[in-house]
Every structure is written in C-alpha cells, then in structure tokens.
Design a protein around this motif. Structure first.
Motif: not given
Length: 65
Positions: A1-9
C-alpha cells in the motif's frame, strides 16, 4: 500500500484539483465494488485489490484538499 500511496503522490504533483478528484472518485467506486465482491465471493485477492484502490482514493483526496 505504501507503493500505491507514493505512486499517487508522484502522479498528482502538478495537476489541477479537478484532475485529482476524478480518479479519486473512480478509485472509491472500484474499492466499494471490490469490497462487495470480496464479501460475496471469499477471495483474498479481490480484498487486497479493494484495499489498494481505497489507499489510492484516500491519497488523491488528501492531495486535492
């Protein structure tokens, strides 16, 4: 989920608010559909995908606010 959050940002850094809200809305809808499917069909894969969409929707909403 951290990678998803970073990608969205990284995707939303310099976008106008309207362009951030539209994918956020879509992610929320996909998340709710995924949770409904995960309850109807016990599948950890669908539940995990729904959690990723929820995380993306949350980050889009936080960036737009």
């Amino acid at each position: 989920m951290f990678l998803t959050a970073t990608g969205v940002q990284f995707l939303c850094r310099r976008r106008p608010v309207r362009q951030i809200f539209m994918p956020g809305s879509g992610s929320t809808i996909l998340s709710m559909a995924g949770i409904t499917m995960a309850v109807a069909i016990p599948s950890p894969t669908i539940l995990f995908a729904a959690a990723l969409f929820r995380e993306a929707a949350k980050d889009w909403a936080n960036l737009a606010a």
